[in-house]
Design a protein around this motif. Structure first.
Motif, short mmCIF file in Angstrom:
data_model
loop_
_atom_site.label_atom_id
_atom_site.label_comp_id
_atom_site.label_asym_id
_atom_site.label_seq_id
_atom_site.Cartn_x
_atom_site.Cartn_y
_atom_site.Cartn_z
N SER A 96 0.84 -1.20 0.00
CA SER A 96 0.00 0.00 0.00
C SER A 96 0.87 1.25 0.00
CB SER A 96 -0.94 -0.01 1.21
OG SER A 96 -1.79 -1.12 1.16
N HIS A 97 1.68 1.37 -1.03
CA HIS A 97 2.59 2.51 -1.13
C HIS A 97 3.11 2.61 -2.56
CE1 HIS A 97 5.03 5.60 0.82
NE2 HIS A 97 4.37 5.32 1.92
N PHE A 98 4.07 3.53 -2.78
CA PHE A 98 4.66 3.67 -4.11
C PHE A 98 6.12 3.21 -4.14
CE2 PHE A 98 5.36 7.70 -1.93
CZ PHE A 98 6.70 7.95 -2.18
N LEU A 99 6.61 2.68 -2.99
CA LEU A 99 7.99 2.22 -2.92
C LEU A 99 8.11 1.04 -1.98
CD1 LEU A 99 9.01 3.37 0.06
CD2 LEU A 99 9.27 5.49 -1.20
N CYS A 100 9.25 0.36 -2.04
CA CYS A 100 9.54 -0.74 -1.12
C CYS A 100 10.31 -0.19 0.08
CB CYS A 100 10.40 -1.81 -1.82
SG CYS A 100 9.49 -2.86 -2.97
N ASP A 101 9.91 -0.64 1.25
CA ASP A 101 10.63 -0.27 2.47
C ASP A 101 10.52 -1.43 3.44
OD1 ASP A 101 12.16 1.19 4.17
OD2 ASP A 101 10.78 2.88 4.38
N ILE A 102 11.40 -1.46 4.42
CA ILE A 102 11.46 -2.60 5.34
C ILE A 102 10.15 -2.85 6.08
CG2 ILE A 102 12.68 -3.53 7.35
CD1 ILE A 102 15.07 -1.75 6.41
N PRO A 103 9.49 -1.83 6.66
CA PRO A 103 8.24 -2.10 7.37
C PRO A 103 7.17 -2.77 6.51
CG PRO A 103 9.05 0.08 7.91
CD PRO A 103 9.89 -0.42 6.78
N PHE A 104 7.14 -2.45 5.21
CA PHE A 104 6.14 -3.03 4.32
C PHE A 104 6.39 -4.53 4.12
CE2 PHE A 104 6.43 1.42 2.38
CZ PHE A 104 5.55 1.92 3.33
N LEU A 105 7.67 -4.92 3.98
CA LEU A 105 7.99 -6.34 3.83
C LEU A 105 7.71 -7.10 5.11
CD1 LEU A 105 11.24 -6.68 1.67
CD2 LEU A 105 8.85 -6.73 0.98
N LEU A 106 7.93 -6.49 6.25
CA LEU A 106 7.66 -7.15 7.52
C LEU A 106 6.17 -7.46 7.66
CD1 LEU A 106 9.97 -5.21 10.03
CD2 LEU A 106 10.41 -7.34 8.82
N LYS A 107 5.32 -6.55 7.15
CA LYS A 107 3.88 -6.78 7.20
C LYS A 107 3.46 -7.93 6.29
CE LYS A 107 2.57 -2.02 8.33
NZ LYS A 107 1.84 -0.80 7.86
N LEU A 108 4.20 -8.14 5.20
CA LEU A 108 3.85 -9.20 4.26
C LEU A 108 4.45 -10.55 4.62
CD1 LEU A 108 4.31 -7.31 0.85
CD2 LEU A 108 2.21 -7.64 2.16
N SER A 109 5.32 -10.58 5.62
CA SER A 109 6.02 -11.83 5.97
C SER A 109 5.12 -12.77 6.78
CB SER A 109 7.28 -11.50 6.78
OG SER A 109 7.89 -12.69 7.24
N CYS A 110 5.24 -14.08 6.48
CA CYS A 110 4.52 -15.08 7.27
C CYS A 110 5.52 -15.90 8.09
CB CYS A 110 3.68 -15.99 6.37
SG CYS A 110 4.58 -16.74 5.02
N SER A 111 6.74 -15.39 8.25
CA SER A 111 7.75 -16.01 9.10
C SER A 111 8.05 -15.10 10.28
CB SER A 111 9.02 -16.30 8.30
OG SER A 111 9.57 -15.10 7.79
N ASP A 112 8.87 -15.55 11.19
CA ASP A 112 9.20 -14.78 12.38
C ASP A 112 10.01 -13.54 11.99
OD1 ASP A 112 9.60 -13.99 14.99
OD2 ASP A 112 11.37 -15.26 15.26
N THR A 113 9.55 -12.37 12.42
CA THR A 113 10.23 -11.11 12.07
C THR A 113 10.85 -10.45 13.30
OG1 THR A 113 8.17 -9.85 12.37
CG2 THR A 113 8.63 -10.71 10.16
#
Length: 329
Positions: A188-205
C-alpha cells in the motif's frame, strides 16, 4: 545490484526462504486516483528534473569556484550528490508505473530499492550531523578550525557517513532476503521499504524488528541528538557575541544547514514514527513523497536562496553562460 540480490536469494536455504510464492510486488500507491495518473507523471517529472538540475548546479558551482573549496562546501557537494542518488532510487520507477495499469516491481528490484533507499537515508542523517559538527567548530572554536577540520578529517567524516549508511542498509537487506513471503504481494505505497515487507512476511520477524529498532536508535536518533546538541552550543555561542552584526554574520553561516536539518529530521520522524490511529493512505503517501522526493528538491533551493557565496557563484556562472551564448550567437 538486482542480479546480486537474485544470486543471494538463490543460495539462501529453502527452509529460510520461500520466494516461489512471491516473485513481484504490486504498488497500490496512487492507484485510487486513476484519472490523475498523467497529472502525477507531470508533477513528479518536474520535481525530479528540478532536483537533478538544482543539485548538479550546486556541485558544479562548488567545483569551479576556488573560494568554495572549504569544508562546509565539501560537505554540501556530497549532500547534493546524495540527494541525486536518493531521489533516483524511487522517482524513475514511479514515472514508468504511472503509465502501467498494474504497478509492479520484481522481488529483486524491491530488495535493490530497499538497499539504496536505506543507504541514502542513513548516510544523509549522519552527514547532516557531520555538517553540524563543522558549524560547531567554526563558530565555537574558530582558532582551532583549520586543525580540527583538515582535509583528512573531512574525508574521514564523509567516508564514515557512507559506511554507516551502507553497513546499516546491507544488514537490513540481507535480513529482509531471509523472510518467508507467502502473500499477498500488494504494498500500500509507491515504494519498497522494510516495514512493508515485515507486514507481508509469514515467518518470524522478531530479529528484523530488533535490528530495525537498534538502527533507529543508532543511525536515526543519535545523529539527530548530536545535531541538536551542536546547535544548542552554536546558538549559545552566537548569543554571547556582543555586536548585532557579529551575531547576524555568525548565524548566517549555519542558517541554511539548520533549515535543512529541521526539514529532514522532522519529516523523517513524522514519516516513520507517527501513530497509526486514523490511518489514511493518501496522507501516508503525501508524507512519504515529501520525505523521499520533496527534501532532495528543497535542499539546493534553500542553499541557493539563503547562502550569499552560493548565490554569488551561481550569478557568475549565469553571466558567463550568457556572455558565451552572446559571443557564439
Amino acid at each position: 545490484m538486482a542480479s546480486f540480490f537474485h544470486c543471494f536469494v538463490a543460495v539462501v536455504p529453502l527452509e529460510m526462504n520461500n520466494q516461489t510464492d512471491v516473485t513481484e510486488f504490486i504498488f497500490l500507491g496512487f492507484s485510487n486516483h486513476p484519472n490523475l495518473q498523467s497529472l502525477f507523471f507531470l508533477v513528479f517529472l518536474v520535481i525530479y528534473l528540478t532536483t537533478l538540475f538544482g543539485n548538479t548546479l550546486i556541485i558544479m558551482a562548488i567545483r569551479v569556484s576556488p573560494a568554495l573549496h572549504i569544508p562546509m562546501y565539501y560537505f554540501l557537494s556530497n549532500l547534493s550528490f546524495l540527494d541525486i542518488c536518493y531521489t533516483s532510487t524511487t522517482v524513475p520507477g514511479m514515472l514508468v508505473n504511472f503509465f502501467q495499469e498494474k504497478k509492479t516491481i520484481s522481488y529483486e528490484g524491491c530488495l535493490s530499492q530497499i538497499f539504496f533507499l536505506v543507504t541514502c537515508a542513513g548516510t544523509e542523517g549522519v552527514l547532516l550531523a557531520a555538517m553540524a559538527y563543522d558549524r560547531y567548530v567554526a563558530i565555537c572554536h574558530p582558532l582551532q578550525y583549520p586543525g580540527l577540520m583538515s582535509v583528512k578529517v573531512c574525508v574521514c567524516l564523509v567516508t564514515g557517513s557512507w559506511l554507516c549508511g551502507l553497513v546499516n542498509s546491507m544488514t537490513h537487506t540481507v535480513l529482509a532476503a531471509t523472510l518467508t513471503l507467502c502473500g499477498p504481494n500488494q504494498i500500500s505505497h509507491f515504494l519498497c521499504d522494510i516495514p512493508f515487507l515485515l507486514k507481508l512476511s509469514c515467518s518470524d520477524t522478531s530479529l528484523n524488528e530488533f535490528v530495525l529498532h537498534v538502527a533507529s536508535a543508532t543511525i536515526g536518533l543519535s545523529p539527530c541528538l548530536f545535531t541538536a546538541v551542536s546547535y544548542i552550543l552554536i546558538i549559545s555561542a552566537i548569543l554571547s557575541i556582543p555586536s548585532v552584526q557579529g551575531r547576524s554574520k555568525a548565524f548566517s553561516t549555519c542558517a541554511s544547514h539548520l533549515t535543512v536539518v529541521v526539514i529532514f529530521f522532522g519529516t523523517a520522524n513524522f514519516n516513520y514514527d507517527r501513530p497509526n490511529v486514523g490511518y489514511n493512505l493518501d496522507m501516508d503517501i503525501l508524507v512519504s513523497v515529501f520525505f523521499c522526493v520533496g527534501t532532495p528538491m528543497i535542499n539546493p533551493i534553500i542553499y541557493s536562496l539563503r547562502n550569499k557565496e552560493i548565490k554569488g557563484v551561481l550569478r557568475k556562472l549565469a553571466k558567463e553562460c550568457w556572455f558565451s551564448s552572446e559571443i557564439s550567437g
